[in-house]
Design a protein around this motif. Structure first.
Motif, short mmCIF file in Angstrom:
data_model
loop_
_atom_site.label_atom_id
_atom_site.label_comp_id
_atom_site.label_asym_id
_atom_site.label_seq_id
_atom_site.Cartn_x
_atom_site.Cartn_y
_atom_site.Cartn_z
N UNK A 109 0.82 -1.22 0.00
CA UNK A 109 0.00 0.00 0.00
C UNK A 109 0.85 1.27 0.00
N UNK A 110 1.91 1.27 0.82
CA UNK A 110 2.65 2.52 1.01
C UNK A 110 3.99 2.56 0.29
N UNK A 111 4.48 1.42 -0.22
CA UNK A 111 5.75 1.42 -0.94
C UNK A 111 6.95 1.60 -0.03
N UNK A 112 8.14 1.60 -0.62
CA UNK A 112 9.38 1.80 0.15
C UNK A 112 10.19 2.89 -0.54
N UNK A 113 10.36 4.00 0.18
CA UNK A 113 11.17 5.12 -0.31
C UNK A 113 12.55 4.68 -0.78
N UNK A 114 13.09 5.30 -1.79
CA UNK A 114 14.47 5.11 -2.23
C UNK A 114 14.80 3.66 -2.61
N UNK A 115 13.77 2.88 -2.99
CA UNK A 115 14.08 1.50 -3.35
C UNK A 115 13.49 1.13 -4.71
N UNK A 116 12.55 1.91 -5.20
CA UNK A 116 11.88 1.52 -6.44
C UNK A 116 10.60 0.75 -6.19
N UNK A 117 10.30 0.41 -4.93
CA UNK A 117 9.02 -0.26 -4.64
C UNK A 117 7.91 0.78 -4.60
N UNK A 118 6.98 0.71 -5.58
CA UNK A 118 5.95 1.75 -5.65
C UNK A 118 4.90 1.61 -4.55
N UNK A 119 4.24 2.73 -4.23
CA UNK A 119 3.06 2.69 -3.36
C UNK A 119 1.85 2.46 -4.26
N UNK A 120 0.95 1.57 -3.84
CA UNK A 120 -0.22 1.27 -4.68
C UNK A 120 -1.48 1.91 -4.15
N UNK A 121 -1.36 2.66 -3.05
CA UNK A 121 -2.53 3.24 -2.40
C UNK A 121 -3.45 4.00 -3.37
N UNK A 122 -2.86 4.73 -4.30
CA UNK A 122 -3.67 5.56 -5.19
C UNK A 122 -4.04 4.83 -6.47
N UNK A 123 -3.58 3.60 -6.63
CA UNK A 123 -3.86 2.84 -7.84
C UNK A 123 -4.79 1.66 -7.57
N UNK A 124 -4.72 1.11 -6.36
CA UNK A 124 -5.55 -0.05 -6.02
C UNK A 124 -6.34 0.24 -4.76
N UNK A 125 -7.56 -0.29 -4.69
CA UNK A 125 -8.36 -0.10 -3.47
C UNK A 125 -7.80 -1.00 -2.38
N UNK A 126 -8.24 -0.73 -1.14
CA UNK A 126 -7.77 -1.54 -0.01
C UNK A 126 -8.09 -3.01 -0.24
N UNK A 127 -9.30 -3.25 -0.74
CA UNK A 127 -9.73 -4.62 -0.99
C UNK A 127 -8.82 -5.29 -2.03
N UNK A 128 -8.52 -4.56 -3.08
CA UNK A 128 -7.67 -5.13 -4.12
C UNK A 128 -6.27 -5.46 -3.59
#
Ligand code: HEC
Ligand code: HEC
Length: 282
Positions: free
Chosen positions: A123-142
């Motif tokens: 949901x929140x991703x990891x800063x400075x690693x390339x792991x994206x946050x999906x909060x704004x792309x996927x719903x909590x359920x998804x």
């Protein structure tokens, strides 16, 4: 006592000067082809693990064994995660092989991490690693659906995964954010809007007061947008038009260089609320 304080102050100043000299010299190699040194990697990894653990809290995961959930999770995983993390028998895409740190193989993560922590990172991703946050792309359920699939990964052989691939796709579930009516023009929460602006590349094109790194002039600067008469020179500036512009700039002006960024209805309302706090021209 006085002398000791002075010695400490001088030592600190020397350390700061040495650190600055090291930074300025450019000696630290930021090339992604050179791995972090072992101590730096261990430290960063430990910081990440502690940070995730602190923030995960005690939220109870939903039923992750649910077959429909896992199936939907597979569909989402294939679309959003496979490129970087791979799957049984499938390598990540070439760009992912060039990332530092390298994206983890999630079979190991699924075995070692509690589901709630996988959820948090997705949901929140990891800063400075390339792991994206999906909060704004996927719903909590998804996101829970994806977690359910990730948790099932260790049980899948490459042949199993191939079989999943061949099955007809599960019908997409509409995300609840889209269910909100696009007609009414109520503004959202400016604080959430500031975070959402940060998560939609707005800063790569606009100057925006209050957003870190928003210093580019690909599009017009947004200071004073709250008191401007028109949006993009064509729409009268009111909340309904602002929300519409943020969600579908191409619909308003097919020739605009501002791309459609797939902004969800709620996020557009929050962003608009933030933009209307920007009243000053400087
Ligand atoms: C653009 C590449 C990329 C995409 C897409 C991506 N990730 Fe990641 N992911 C990374 C990188 C890089 C890391 C950090 C390095 C690491 O620890 O694996 C990471 C870390 C993680 C971790 C922590 C793993 C660990 O053991 O440290 C989880 C869990 C995770 N990703 C889940 C997902 C999920 C779920 C998706 C899809 C919704 C996804 N990732 C999509 C690149 C990506
Ligand atoms: C690829 C660059 C790009 C990105 C990314 C982008 N914009 Fe824009 N934006 C533009 C351009 C170019 C214009 C001018 C469009 C025109 O006049 O047709 C514009 C216009 C605008 C306007 C109207 C400004 C005015 O002076 O009337 C607003 C408001 C705006 N953008 C907000 C945003 C927000 C919020 C985001 C993130 C969700 C965003 N933009 C992302 C390029 C971008």
């Amino acid at each position: 006592m006085k002398i000791r304080l002075r010695t400490i102050a001088i030592a600190l100043a020397c350390a700061a000067a040495a650190a600055w000299a090291f930074v300025y010299s450019g000696r630290y190699n930021i090339a992604a082809t050179v791995q972090h040194t072992e101590p730096v990697y261990r430290l960063l990894d430990y910081v990440m693990r502690r940070s995730v653990k602190l923030r995960t809290g005690s939220a109870q995961p939903p039923d992750l064994a649910d077959a429909q959930r896992i199936r939907n999770g597979f569909r989402l995983y294939r679309a959003k995660c496979l490129q970087c993390h791979g799957a049984p028998g499938i390598a990540p895409q070439d760009f992912a092989l060039g990332m530092t740190p390298a994206p983890a193989n999630l079979v190991a993560t699924a075995r070692e991490w509690p589901a709630a922590e996988i959820f948090w990172v997705a949901r929140y991703g990891i800063k400075m690693s390339g792991m994206p946050a999906w909060q704004y792309r996927l719903s909590e359920r998804e996101i829970w659906d994806v977690v359910a699939f990730v948790k099932a990964l260790p049980t899948l052989s490459p042949t199993d995964y191939e079989r999943w691939n061949d099955r007809p796709p599960a019908p997409a579930t509409a995300s609840p954010a889209d269910a909100l009516s696009a007609e009414s023009a109520t503004l959202g929460d400016p604080k959430a809007g500031r975070r959402a602006i940060d998560q939609h590349l707005c800063a790569t094109c606009h100057r925006i007061p209050g957003i870190t790194g928003a210093i580019k002039d690909v599009g017009p600067p947004l200071n004073g947008i709250g008191t401007r008469k028109y949006i993009a020179g064509v729409l009268p500036n009111n909340p309904a038009n602002m929300i519409r512009w943020l969600r579908h700039p191409k619909q308003v002006d097919p020739l605009s260089a501002m791309p459609d960024l797939n902004v969800q209805d709620k996020d557009a309302r929050d962003m608009a609320a933030y933009l209307y706090t920007l009243k000053d021209l400087d």
